[in-house]
Scaffold this motif. Structure first.
Motif, PDB file in Angstrom:
ATOM      1  N   PHE A 211      -5.787   5.475  41.235  1.00  0.00           N
ATOM      2  CA  PHE A 211      -5.601   5.010  39.815  1.00  0.00           C
ATOM      3  C   PHE A 211      -5.892   6.084  38.870  1.00  0.00           C
ATOM      4  CE2 PHE A 211      -6.799   2.847  36.077  1.00  0.00           C
ATOM      5  CZ  PHE A 211      -5.765   2.124  35.786  1.00  0.00           C
ATOM      6  N   ILE A 212      -6.874   6.386  38.928  1.00  0.00           N
ATOM      7  CA  ILE A 212      -7.555   7.428  37.913  1.00  0.00           C
ATOM      8  C   ILE A 212      -6.486   8.769  38.067  1.00  0.00           C
ATOM      9  CG2 ILE A 212      -9.548   9.116  37.257  1.00  0.00           C
ATOM     10  CD1 ILE A 212     -11.362   6.875  38.392  1.00  0.00           C
ATOM     11  N   LYS A 213      -6.381   9.140  39.214  1.00  0.00           N
ATOM     12  CA  LYS A 213      -5.694  10.240  39.120  1.00  0.00           C
ATOM     13  C   LYS A 213      -4.041  10.170  38.614  1.00  0.00           C
ATOM     14  CE  LYS A 213      -3.616  13.434  42.820  1.00  0.00           C
ATOM     15  NZ  LYS A 213      -1.981  13.240  42.736  1.00  0.00           N
ATOM     16  N   GLU A 214      -3.531   9.077  38.797  1.00  0.00           N
ATOM     17  CA  GLU A 214      -2.186   8.780  38.357  1.00  0.00           C
ATOM     18  C   GLU A 214      -2.146   8.399  36.954  1.00  0.00           C
ATOM     19  OE1 GLU A 214       0.682   6.405  40.515  1.00  0.00           O
ATOM     20  OE2 GLU A 214      -0.434   6.706  42.434  1.00  0.00           O
ATOM     21  N   ILE A 215      -3.169   7.809  36.290  1.00  0.00           N
ATOM     22  CA  ILE A 215      -3.427   7.630  34.942  1.00  0.00           C
ATOM     23  C   ILE A 215      -3.537   8.854  34.100  1.00  0.00           C
ATOM     24  CG2 ILE A 215      -5.038   6.854  33.146  1.00  0.00           C
ATOM     25  CD1 ILE A 215      -3.209   4.680  33.602  1.00  0.00           C
ATOM     26  N   GLU A 216      -4.417   9.739  34.862  1.00  0.00           N
ATOM     27  CA  GLU A 216      -4.480  11.166  34.087  1.00  0.00           C
ATOM     28  C   GLU A 216      -3.571  12.068  34.121  1.00  0.00           C
ATOM     29  OE1 GLU A 216      -8.072  12.723  36.245  1.00  0.00           O
ATOM     30  OE2 GLU A 216      -9.569  11.636  34.901  1.00  0.00           O
ATOM     31  N   GLU A 217      -2.689  11.991  35.275  1.00  0.00           N
ATOM     32  CA  GLU A 217      -1.343  12.818  35.214  1.00  0.00           C
ATOM     33  C   GLU A 217      -0.251  12.211  34.173  1.00  0.00           C
ATOM     34  OE1 GLU A 217      -0.269  12.413  39.150  1.00  0.00           O
ATOM     35  OE2 GLU A 217      -1.393  13.832  39.979  1.00  0.00           O
ATOM     36  N   GLU A 222      -5.379  11.377  26.602  1.00  0.00           N
ATOM     37  CA  GLU A 222      -5.354   9.844  26.324  1.00  0.00           C
ATOM     38  C   GLU A 222      -5.690   8.934  27.281  1.00  0.00           C
ATOM     39  OE1 GLU A 222      -2.254   8.628  22.848  1.00  0.00           O
ATOM     40  OE2 GLU A 222      -1.205   9.700  24.552  1.00  0.00           O
ATOM     41  N   SER A 223      -6.030   9.256  28.601  1.00  0.00           N
ATOM     42  CA  SER A 223      -6.202   8.500  29.555  1.00  0.00           C
ATOM     43  C   SER A 223      -7.760   7.781  29.404  1.00  0.00           C
ATOM     44  CB  SER A 223      -6.267   9.252  31.081  1.00  0.00           C
ATOM     45  OG  SER A 223      -7.452  10.250  30.820  1.00  0.00           O
ATOM     46  N   LYS A 224      -8.524   8.368  28.665  1.00  0.00           N
ATOM     47  CA  LYS A 224      -9.845   8.028  28.373  1.00  0.00           C
ATOM     48  C   LYS A 224      -9.650   6.408  28.012  1.00  0.00           C
ATOM     49  CE  LYS A 224     -14.093   8.885  26.733  1.00  0.00           C
ATOM     50  NZ  LYS A 224     -14.472   7.541  26.007  1.00  0.00           N
ATOM     51  N   LYS A 225      -8.441   6.233  26.876  1.00  0.00           N
ATOM     52  CA  LYS A 225      -8.253   4.912  26.278  1.00  0.00           C
ATOM     53  C   LYS A 225      -8.109   3.872  27.333  1.00  0.00           C
ATOM     54  CE  LYS A 225      -6.249   7.193  22.185  1.00  0.00           C
ATOM     55  NZ  LYS A 225      -4.983   7.449  21.248  1.00  0.00           N
ATOM     56  N   ILE A 226      -7.544   4.136  28.457  1.00  0.00           N
ATOM     57  CA  ILE A 226      -7.110   3.000  29.372  1.00  0.00           C
ATOM     58  C   ILE A 226      -8.527   3.121  30.242  1.00  0.00           C
ATOM     59  CG2 ILE A 226      -5.788   2.835  31.829  1.00  0.00           C
ATOM     60  CD1 ILE A 226      -4.364   1.507  29.157  1.00  0.00           C
ATOM     61  N   LEU A 227      -8.991   4.148  30.746  1.00  0.00           N
ATOM     62  CA  LEU A 227     -10.197   3.951  31.628  1.00  0.00           C
ATOM     63  C   LEU A 227     -11.349   3.391  30.795  1.00  0.00           C
ATOM     64  CD1 LEU A 227      -9.949   7.690  33.096  1.00  0.00           C
ATOM     65  CD2 LEU A 227      -9.221   5.574  34.233  1.00  0.00           C
ATOM     66  N   ASP A 228     -11.656   3.527  29.539  1.00  0.00           N
ATOM     67  CA  ASP A 228     -12.626   2.841  28.831  1.00  0.00           C
ATOM     68  C   ASP A 228     -12.369   1.511  28.898  1.00  0.00           C
ATOM     69  OD1 ASP A 228     -13.963   5.090  28.464  1.00  0.00           O
ATOM     70  OD2 ASP A 228     -13.415   5.223  26.159  1.00  0.00           O
ATOM     71  N   PHE A 229     -11.125   1.168  28.691  1.00  0.00           N
ATOM     72  CA  PHE A 229     -10.637  -0.476  28.696  1.00  0.00           C
ATOM     73  C   PHE A 229     -10.883  -1.006  30.194  1.00  0.00           C
ATOM     74  CE2 PHE A 229      -6.997  -3.408  29.657  1.00  0.00           C
ATOM     75  CZ  PHE A 229      -7.583  -4.501  28.831  1.00  0.00           C
ATOM     76  N   VAL A 230     -10.362  -0.423  30.962  1.00  0.00           N
ATOM     77  CA  VAL A 230     -10.495  -1.217  32.364  1.00  0.00           C
ATOM     78  C   VAL A 230     -12.029  -1.042  32.915  1.00  0.00           C
ATOM     79  CG1 VAL A 230      -8.287  -0.581  33.108  1.00  0.00           C
ATOM     80  CG2 VAL A 230     -10.056   0.970  33.815  1.00  0.00           C
ATOM     81  N   ALA A 231     -12.932  -0.480  32.174  1.00  0.00           N
ATOM     82  CA  ALA A 231     -14.398  -0.674  32.497  1.00  0.00           C
ATOM     83  C   ALA A 231     -15.018  -1.514  31.705  1.00  0.00           C
ATOM     84  CB  ALA A 231     -15.035   0.874  32.287  1.00  0.00           C
ATOM     85  N   CYS A 232     -14.124  -2.308  30.930  1.00  0.00           N
ATOM     86  CA  CYS A 232     -14.981  -3.418  30.124  1.00  0.00           C
ATOM     87  C   CYS A 232     -14.964  -4.592  30.899  1.00  0.00           C
ATOM     88  CB  CYS A 232     -13.951  -3.721  28.842  1.00  0.00           C
ATOM     89  SG  CYS A 232     -14.000  -2.450  27.643  1.00  0.00           S
ATOM     90  N   LYS A 233     -16.297  -5.208  30.522  1.00  0.00           N
ATOM     91  CA  LYS A 233     -16.398  -6.534  31.043  1.00  0.00           C
ATOM     92  C   LYS A 233     -15.962  -7.448  29.838  1.00  0.00           C
ATOM     93  CE  LYS A 233     -18.533  -5.365  34.830  1.00  0.00           C
ATOM     94  NZ  LYS A 233     -17.908  -5.494  35.979  1.00  0.00           N
TER      95      LYS A 233
END
Length: 431
Positions: A211-217, A222-233
């Motif tokens: 998932f991380i690989k495909e989001i970064e590709e 800008e992938s950090k915006k999604i990765l930070d979001f999915v890490a949220c409680k």
């Protein structure tokens, strides 16, 4: 094999499991005030294609003609879910219904989708919904109680099924909000949004690393915006630093829904969690969305799902857009598939009593069986006066627990015997 593939068919023991699961679902839905309805197996194509026409059209089993040559048959298709037919049902009967209208519906649907483990072209769904009119929104629409109630009803129902058939199997309801997702997506270009949704949707089918690989590709820096979001409680969402209205509305709705969940689930009997990966793909979903998974079998896919809609009836009739509702569905066929995959059912019949057939006392035996039937006992009589061992063997093979014996000796004494096939004991009773 002449039966078409991926259209489930059960042997008698498997059918009993299916029927028992179905009864649990119907009883729990009914206990919480939901009314049972049924809709026809077919709907007008104009109804089925009223929303997501192109995507829905790929799944529909179309009617191309009937043997008697009905001219209008081509205008109808087998329904692929129970949601769109329910929207049509409400519009047809809006003057008969009392709103909010709470309904449940357990029926088969047919889809021309790719078959795989736990997925079929004919499947049973167990839907539960509550619908209200928009002008009642000040009283109900802003109150997200029904979102929480729906999830608790689903969780309680799944819990009872699992405890009965596969005790110890853990499941979790994963909850998200479409407004929250829409707010997150406002950070990205419109052409990338559906691709991000697609990656979120398939998260549980791939590894976290993939998932991380495909989001970064896809997104690069800008992938950090999604990765930070999915890490949220849930408690982290307010610190995600998004100020758009969709995001703020999503956070507020999630907080209120979980507030009601806590009230309805005070002992945390059922596990419900915020999950940013849940999207529910159809774009007529608004607000709360959720899916339920077995904790150790995510690959099976969701065993139940739920959603909120704010304007589905408007797609069928633009003049009737005042309805909103909350819905949920348990995948009856998928749960039964897993139960049968894990264990072979032993019970072959619901018969409680087998009456032994003696030629000399058949009239008295039939009379006695009718007495049992009048008390709603489940009975059958062996069809011919075979040797006693053969009749006992029939009861044993089918799993009939009790055998009633009324021979000449018992008749003369004014009694009958009940043989317990499990304990191997006999008791005598007066006629």
């Amino acid at each position: 094999m002449l039966r078409p593939g991926w259209f489930p068919e059960y042997n008698p023991a498997e059918q009993l499991v299916f029927d028992q699961v179905k009864v649990i679902i119907e009883q729990l839905y009914e206990q919480h005030g939901y009314t049972h309805i049924q809709t026809p197996a077919v709907e007008a194509n104009s109804v089925l294609l009223s929303k997501n026409g192109e995507d829905a059209g790929k799944q529909i089993f179309w009617l191309y003609g009937l043997a008697q040559g009905a001219e209008d048959s081509k205008d109808y298709s087998l329904h692929f879910d129970l949601t769109v037919p329910f929207a049509r049902y409400v519009l047809d009967r809006e003057n008969e219904l009392t709103f909010p209208f709470k309904r449940f519906q357990v029926q088969p649907v047919r889809r021309g989708e790719r078959s795989q483990r736990g997925r079929f072209k004919e499947l049973w769904q167990a839907d539960v919904d509550v619908i209200w009119q928009e002008w009642e929104k000040s009283a109900i629409g802003k109150n997200l109680y029904y979102d929480a109630e729906m999830m608790i009803v689903i969780a309680k129902t799944l819990h009872q099924i699992i405890e009965k058939f596969i005790s110890g199997k853990k499941f979790t309801l994963h909850i998200n909000n479409r407004y929250l997702l829409a707010g997150v997506m406002e950070q990205f270009s419109e052409e990338k949004r559906p691709l991000i949704y697609s990656l979120l949707d398939k998260y549980y089918k791939i590894s976290h690393e993939q998932f991380i690989k495909e989001i970064e590709e896809l997104l690069g820096t800008e992938s950090k915006k999604i990765l930070d979001f999915v890490a949220c409680k849930l408690d982290d969402l307010t610190s995600y630093k998004l100020e758009n209205e969709n995001f703020k509305r999503g956070v507020k709705e999630l907080e209120e829904v979980f507030w009601y969940i806590k009230a309805l689930n005070p002992d945390n009997t059922y596990k419900l969690v915020f999950d940013p990966y849940i999207i529910r793909g159809l774009d007529y979903y608004t607000g709360t969305v959720y899916e339920s998974f077995f904790d150790d079998d995510m690959a099976l896919g969701s065993i139940s799902s739920g959603w909120r809609y704010e304007n589905l009836t408007g797609y069928i009739n633009p003049k009737k857009s005042q309805y909103s509702w909350v819905g949920g569905s348990i995948g009856l066929s998928r749960i039964v598939f897993l139960i049968l995959e894990k264990s072979k059912p032993e019970l072959l019949t619901k018969t409680e009593y087998l009456f032994v057939n003696f030629k000399e006392t058949i009239n008295e035996t039939a009379w006695l069986m009718n007495k049992f039937l009048a008390k709603w006992k489940i009975c059958e009589i062996y069809p011919s006066p075979d040797k006693l061992g053969k009749q006992f063997g029939y009861a044993d093979k089918k799993g009939i627990p009790l055998v009633i014996i009324l021979g000449e000796g018992e008749k003369n004494e004014g009694s009958y015997k009940i043989k317990d096939m499990i304990a191997g004991t006999e008791t005598t009773h007066k006629i």
